[in-house]
Enzyme design. Sequence first.
Site, short mmCIF file in Angstrom:
data_model
loop_
_atom_site.label_atom_id
_atom_site.label_comp_id
_atom_site.label_asym_id
_atom_site.label_seq_id
_atom_site.Cartn_x
_atom_site.Cartn_y
_atom_site.Cartn_z
CG ASP A 162 14.52 -56.01 -16.82
OD1 ASP A 162 15.84 -55.47 -17.33
OD2 ASP A 162 14.46 -53.95 -16.61
CD1 TRP A 163 19.06 -60.39 -16.68
CD2 TRP A 163 17.89 -59.45 -18.30
NE1 TRP A 163 19.94 -60.70 -17.93
CE2 TRP A 163 19.59 -60.20 -18.94
CE3 TRP A 163 17.02 -59.22 -19.04
CZ2 TRP A 163 19.69 -59.72 -20.24
CZ3 TRP A 163 17.57 -58.45 -20.61
CH2 TRP A 163 18.46 -59.57 -20.45
#
Length: 834
Positions: A226-227
């Site tokens: 995920d970012w």
Amino acid sequence: MVRKMTLVEKVNVTTGTGWSQDLCVGNTAPANGVGFPALCLQDGPLGLRFVDHSTAFPAGITIGATWNKDLMYRKYKAHGLEAKVKGVNILLGPSMGPLGRTPASGRAWEGFGADPVLQAVAASQAIKGIQDAGVIATAKHLIANEQEHFRQSFEWGLPNALSSNLDDRTLHELYLWPFAESVRAGVASVMCSYQLVNNSYACGNSKLMNGILKDELGFQGFVQSDWLAQRSGVASALAGLDMTMPGDGILWLDGKSLFGPRLTEAALNGSLPMERLNDMATRVVAAWYQLKQDNQTVWPAPPPEGKGGPNFSSFTDDKIGLIHPGSDDKTKAEVNQFVDVRGKGNSHGHLAKQIAIEGTVLVKNEDGILPLNKKGSSKKRDAASKYRVGIFGEDAGPGDGPNACPDRSCNQGTLGSGWGSGAVDFPYLITPFKALQSTFDNETVELTSLLSNEIPVKSPSSLLDDQDLCIVFINSDAGEGFEAWNGVRGDRNDLYAQKGGDKLVQRVARACGKGTSSTIVVVHAVGPVVLERWIDLPGVKAVILANLPGQESGNALADVLFGNVDASGRLPYTVGKSLSDYGPGGQILYYPNGVVPQQDFSERLYIDYRHFDKEGITPRYEFGFGLSYTTFEFSNLTLAEKKPKSALPAPRPDIRATPPSYPTELADPSTALFPPGFRKLKNRIYPYIATVSDIKRGEYPYPKGYHDKQAPSPAGGAQGGNPDLYTRHLVASVSLKNTGTRKGKQVVQLYVSFPDGVVDTSTGDQIDFPVRQLRGFEKVELEAGESRNVEMELSRKDFSYWSRGLGNWVMPTDGKFTISVGASSRDLSISADW
């Protein structure tokens, strides 16, 4: 292809270029020497984020409420096609985590409901749809990411994220189940989540990524972070992370990747084995080949080699814009080509409407007040006047427009979506008021409206007193934790209607037609809403839970209200009478209980309806519930055994497929230097190193036992796990008849109850089971008087529990399983034992 790649090209393939460095929310750099292109990764599970001329579909929770497998597939096939035409290689969806442990969770609306089987079926259909369109799907978020508070380091003022702590059985039987079905469906990418799992960051957790996902579940694709969820460099690569997104390191736009040049250095100095880097690159390239994205007729190369790649920019709505907006490069080009991807004749909009229709749940309909008549009714207060209908509530109207706030991060106007990276820009949003206004016959119906939640104290008598029918719209919003609205920081603070919605219903229901007319309440919400403040008021005759219907909101609602279609949505969650009804496990941790907040999943398997059943709590509306405009009858349940019970699945298949092998000699460090005259852009992530003097080869302090050969999991052996887990053991057949007077749809739901007194012989543990567990469903449409036989297959896994002692699935062989079939989790009219 990977064999021919240079070291820096392998790093390019596995590292994002940095936030807003290119046109998509995630971008990799190319391996030009072998013809592998830069890849575009784009949100999200609802539609295409930051993209013009695309569809704002209903949210995942609405899709779950359809219980319609065909619609699930068709929605994501259309979604994938839109992504493909926009030049998106990797779609960041579907979402199956959060699962729905906590009903106030900010992002549970992105998934399909609070049950692992419902989530698994929908996720599987979604993945097939997306990838049949030629786009790489992403199963997210692995795993146990069940709330927004403290989900991410620094986002909440703490240096560490929250730790979700759960036992092995709970992990397998609840939260992993949809991921197993996703892998079985051939998903090419999995996204690891922000938070810690058992005090190890999910994107650095070897047990999760190597042990469970890649070995036990046989996942062949790549794991992306995920970012900014990556919290280590070499350690996360060794733990199974294959791609870092968006490329930045610990902080946004810092230009200091934990992969990128650090990964190059790690390979050159011997810290990261070349076998592992080769595996990382191979997984990405294999996914690209698997989805046939090497076909340059369909996927032309991006500039300057071709005219492919993304034809939109996530960072400007202008036709001409910066090509590297997050850097110091001021080069501009045509970044938005405004390609309309919504299908011929807005066919995707028509599909979105059908999904919203079938995801609308009718939960109360006293005196058969619904469906409505477009011409009104003869039952009116003034025989000489038109039939008077009043529309009340901000949620019925446009507010300041559907895109008034970034990422939909405010609750104003009618609610069509939650907020965050899972939201999209609405191309349009049909409001309920507009649809009702155009549907009622204005020659016989007089429509008045107050599109506000505040009724003036000195309102004219025509506003309430003179109405023959009142329709009230209220809502409850939530979203991703990086945005907040009105004190709601991602997760909802309670389960009540927001913006004074409950008071609005009370006021209208008591005063409509001076207390003699009927009131219909429509609720748009991200999840369960407590209705107790008004649900039993005499004037409230009908209630519709319309979830998050997307761009066709009003049109879909009108079709249900006026009976153009049957009311066929069913609840994908339980509606309790209070937040406390969901138990300790259903509560958000709103305040940190340590430097590393700890959230213990001590409720284990007992979430949502499983908890209500165990504790004997009567919900307002149970999981799977929903009314129809017709009636149905279940009969003749028969069970056909296809394979007898046996405790353990067949041994793991001895598959001797040979993985690709590559040279593992370390490259000359000088080959990884920045090329002469290379122009570096500010904050952009490159694979190159600045000097060879930083490369000092030595022994990396690998964890103890790292080099020990590990025994494969007995639960593995194929995509999704041991293939014998999916062997048919039982086929249930039931007759369904439409006993009403009109065509309608019913969801045939099958639940399994396990035998009593089961003991795990490997541990001596007494094994407890939920009272019942959903194991299958089919949505069936029948004409009035029509009957149909419905069959559902049950596999070994459906009858098994996870043994922590054996590390395998075990089927109880003593005692009887009870198979129950009916219309909801608490309306199971017919059962049989096996």
